[in-house]
Design a protein around this motif. Structure first.
Motif, PDB file in Angstrom:
ATOM      1  N   ASN A 176     -18.859  -4.881  68.518  1.00  0.00           N
ATOM      2  CA  ASN A 176     -17.750  -5.187  67.634  1.00  0.00           C
ATOM      3  C   ASN A 176     -17.580  -4.037  66.656  1.00  0.00           C
ATOM      4  OD1 ASN A 176     -17.045  -7.798  68.596  1.00  0.00           O
ATOM      5  ND2 ASN A 176     -18.832  -8.638  67.543  1.00  0.00           N
ATOM      6  N   TYR A 177     -16.440  -3.988  66.026  1.00  0.00           N
ATOM      7  CA  TYR A 177     -16.156  -2.950  65.045  1.00  0.00           C
ATOM      8  C   TYR A 177     -17.263  -2.933  63.983  1.00  0.00           C
ATOM      9  CZ  TYR A 177     -13.787  -0.314  61.423  1.00  0.00           C
ATOM     10  OH  TYR A 177     -13.474   0.626  60.474  1.00  0.00           O
ATOM     11  N   SER A 178     -17.736  -1.758  63.661  1.00  0.00           N
ATOM     12  CA  SER A 178     -18.768  -1.490  62.641  1.00  0.00           C
ATOM     13  C   SER A 178     -20.120  -2.131  62.943  1.00  0.00           C
ATOM     14  CB  SER A 178     -18.286  -1.881  61.241  1.00  0.00           C
ATOM     15  OG  SER A 178     -18.328  -3.280  61.057  1.00  0.00           O
ATOM     16  N   GLU A 179     -20.378  -2.494  64.188  1.00  0.00           N
ATOM     17  CA  GLU A 179     -21.698  -2.973  64.592  1.00  0.00           C
ATOM     18  C   GLU A 179     -22.335  -1.968  65.528  1.00  0.00           C
ATOM     19  OE1 GLU A 179     -21.606  -6.902  66.215  1.00  0.00           O
ATOM     20  OE2 GLU A 179     -20.845  -7.784  64.367  1.00  0.00           O
ATOM     21  N   SER A 180     -23.650  -2.051  65.672  1.00  0.00           N
ATOM     22  CA  SER A 180     -24.371  -1.098  66.518  1.00  0.00           C
ATOM     23  C   SER A 180     -25.416  -1.757  67.402  1.00  0.00           C
ATOM     24  CB  SER A 180     -25.034  -0.032  65.643  1.00  0.00           C
ATOM     25  OG  SER A 180     -24.080   0.711  64.949  1.00  0.00           O
ATOM     26  N   ASN A 181     -25.334  -3.046  67.606  1.00  0.00           N
ATOM     27  CA  ASN A 181     -26.338  -3.740  68.419  1.00  0.00           C
ATOM     28  C   ASN A 181     -26.370  -3.218  69.854  1.00  0.00           C
ATOM     29  OD1 ASN A 181     -27.037  -5.364  66.224  1.00  0.00           O
ATOM     30  ND2 ASN A 181     -25.471  -6.865  66.739  1.00  0.00           N
ATOM     31  N   ALA A 182     -25.212  -3.098  70.483  1.00  0.00           N
ATOM     32  CA  ALA A 182     -25.151  -2.598  71.860  1.00  0.00           C
ATOM     33  C   ALA A 182     -25.526  -1.121  71.912  1.00  0.00           C
ATOM     34  CB  ALA A 182     -23.767  -2.827  72.452  1.00  0.00           C
ATOM     35  N   PHE A 183     -25.153  -0.382  70.880  1.00  0.00           N
ATOM     36  CA  PHE A 183     -25.537   1.034  70.826  1.00  0.00           C
ATOM     37  C   PHE A 183     -27.057   1.171  70.812  1.00  0.00           C
ATOM     38  CE2 PHE A 183     -26.702   4.907  68.610  1.00  0.00           C
ATOM     39  CZ  PHE A 183     -26.007   5.853  69.351  1.00  0.00           C
ATOM     40  N   LEU A 184     -27.712   0.363  69.995  1.00  0.00           N
ATOM     41  CA  LEU A 184     -29.178   0.411  69.938  1.00  0.00           C
ATOM     42  C   LEU A 184     -29.795   0.013  71.272  1.00  0.00           C
ATOM     43  CD1 LEU A 184     -29.774  -1.024  66.364  1.00  0.00           C
ATOM     44  CD2 LEU A 184     -29.950   1.359  67.112  1.00  0.00           C
ATOM     45  N   GLU A 185     -29.198  -0.970  71.929  1.00  0.00           N
ATOM     46  CA  GLU A 185     -29.669  -1.356  73.264  1.00  0.00           C
ATOM     47  C   GLU A 185     -29.515  -0.183  74.233  1.00  0.00           C
ATOM     48  OE1 GLU A 185     -28.432  -4.529  76.756  1.00  0.00           O
ATOM     49  OE2 GLU A 185     -27.934  -5.017  74.680  1.00  0.00           O
ATOM     50  N   LEU A 186     -28.407   0.520  74.113  1.00  0.00           N
ATOM     51  CA  LEU A 186     -28.153   1.681  74.966  1.00  0.00           C
ATOM     52  C   LEU A 186     -29.223   2.756  74.775  1.00  0.00           C
ATOM     53  CD1 LEU A 186     -26.320   3.423  76.834  1.00  0.00           C
ATOM     54  CD2 LEU A 186     -25.114   4.122  74.758  1.00  0.00           C
ATOM     55  N   VAL A 187     -29.469   3.158  73.543  1.00  0.00           N
ATOM     56  CA  VAL A 187     -30.405   4.262  73.309  1.00  0.00           C
ATOM     57  C   VAL A 187     -31.858   3.866  73.571  1.00  0.00           C
ATOM     58  CG1 VAL A 187     -28.854   5.448  71.718  1.00  0.00           C
ATOM     59  CG2 VAL A 187     -30.576   3.882  70.800  1.00  0.00           C
ATOM     60  N   GLU A 188     -32.147   2.566  73.611  1.00  0.00           N
ATOM     61  CA  GLU A 188     -33.499   2.114  73.922  1.00  0.00           C
ATOM     62  C   GLU A 188     -33.719   1.914  75.423  1.00  0.00           C
ATOM     63  OE1 GLU A 188     -33.970  -1.405  71.559  1.00  0.00           O
ATOM     64  OE2 GLU A 188     -34.274  -0.262  69.718  1.00  0.00           O
ATOM     65  N   SER A 189     -32.673   2.066  76.226  1.00  0.00           N
ATOM     66  CA  SER A 189     -32.786   1.840  77.670  1.00  0.00           C
ATOM     67  C   SER A 189     -33.249   3.111  78.380  1.00  0.00           C
ATOM     68  CB  SER A 189     -31.448   1.363  78.233  1.00  0.00           C
ATOM     69  OG  SER A 189     -30.469   2.359  78.076  1.00  0.00           O
ATOM     70  N   GLN A 190     -33.512   2.973  79.678  1.00  0.00           N
ATOM     71  CA  GLN A 190     -33.935   4.100  80.505  1.00  0.00           C
ATOM     72  C   GLN A 190     -32.727   4.964  80.853  1.00  0.00           C
ATOM     73  OE1 GLN A 190     -37.000   5.025  81.534  1.00  0.00           O
ATOM     74  NE2 GLN A 190     -37.907   3.388  80.319  1.00  0.00           N
ATOM     75  N   LEU A 191     -32.525   6.026  80.109  1.00  0.00           N
ATOM     76  CA  LEU A 191     -31.345   6.865  80.304  1.00  0.00           C
ATOM     77  C   LEU A 191     -31.589   8.030  81.257  1.00  0.00           C
ATOM     78  CD1 LEU A 191     -30.084   6.898  76.613  1.00  0.00           C
ATOM     79  CD2 LEU A 191     -29.181   5.592  78.536  1.00  0.00           C
ATOM     80  N   ASN A 192     -32.823   8.242  81.670  1.00  0.00           N
ATOM     81  CA  ASN A 192     -33.094   9.357  82.576  1.00  0.00           C
ATOM     82  C   ASN A 192     -32.538   9.118  83.975  1.00  0.00           C
ATOM     83  OD1 ASN A 192     -34.945   7.362  83.147  1.00  0.00           O
ATOM     84  ND2 ASN A 192     -36.687   8.739  83.336  1.00  0.00           N
ATOM     85  N   ASP A 193     -32.081   7.902  84.262  1.00  0.00           N
ATOM     86  CA  ASP A 193     -31.472   7.564  85.546  1.00  0.00           C
ATOM     87  C   ASP A 193     -29.941   7.608  85.472  1.00  0.00           C
ATOM     88  OD1 ASP A 193     -31.557   6.725  88.244  1.00  0.00           O
ATOM     89  OD2 ASP A 193     -31.191   4.654  87.653  1.00  0.00           O
ATOM     90  N   ILE A 194     -29.402   7.986  84.326  1.00  0.00           N
ATOM     91  CA  ILE A 194     -27.951   7.988  84.089  1.00  0.00           C
ATOM     92  C   ILE A 194     -27.429   9.421  84.121  1.00  0.00           C
ATOM     93  CG2 ILE A 194     -26.153   7.421  82.373  1.00  0.00           C
ATOM     94  CD1 ILE A 194     -27.522   4.987  83.707  1.00  0.00           C
TER      95      ILE A 194
END
Length: 96
Positions: free
Chosen positions: A43-61
Motif C-alpha cells: 500500500n502507499y507509504s508501506e514497506s511490508n512487501a518490500f521487506l519481504e522482497l529483500v529478505e527473499s532468495q534473490l540470487n535466483d532472480i
C-alpha cells in the motif's frame, strides 16, 4: 526465460481492482519472455512487501520490475546493493 519478480507500490487512493488490472496487464505483456517468480504489493507509504522482497532468495532472480522509483534512500540503496551482490537488474515499468 528470465526469472522475474514484480514489486508494486500502490498510489495514494488506488483501489485493489485497479492494482490487479494493472499488474495483470503488465504480466500479459511480459509472460512470453519471462517466468514470473512472484508479485509483491505494498500500500502507499508501506514497506511490508518490500521487506519481504529483500529478505527473499534473490540470487535466483534475473530482474525485479518496480512500478515507481523508490524514494526512500535506505530502501533504494539496499536494493541497489542487493542487485550488485545477487546479480539481478532493476527495471521500471508503467501500466495505465
Amino acid at each position: 526465460m528470465a526469472k522475474v519478480v514484480i514489486y508494486y507500490r500502490k498510489s495514494v487512493n488506488e483501489k485493489n481492482e485497479q492494482t490487479v488490472k494493472r499488474i495483470n496487464k503488465f504480466i500479459q505483456s511480459i509472460s512470453s519472455q519471462h517466468k514470473i517468480k512472484g508479485v509483491l504489493i505494498d500500500n502507499y507509504s508501506e514497506s511490508n512487501a518490500f521487506l519481504e522482497l529483500v529478505e527473499s532468495q534473490l540470487n535466483d532472480i534475473d530482474v525485479i520490475y518496480i512500478n515507481q522509483m523508490i524514494n526512500n534512500e535506505f530502501e533504494k540503496e539496499l536494493l541497489n546493493q542487493l542487485s550488485n551482490t545477487d546479480k539481478f537488474s532493476i527495471k521500471l515499468f508503467m501500466v495505465n
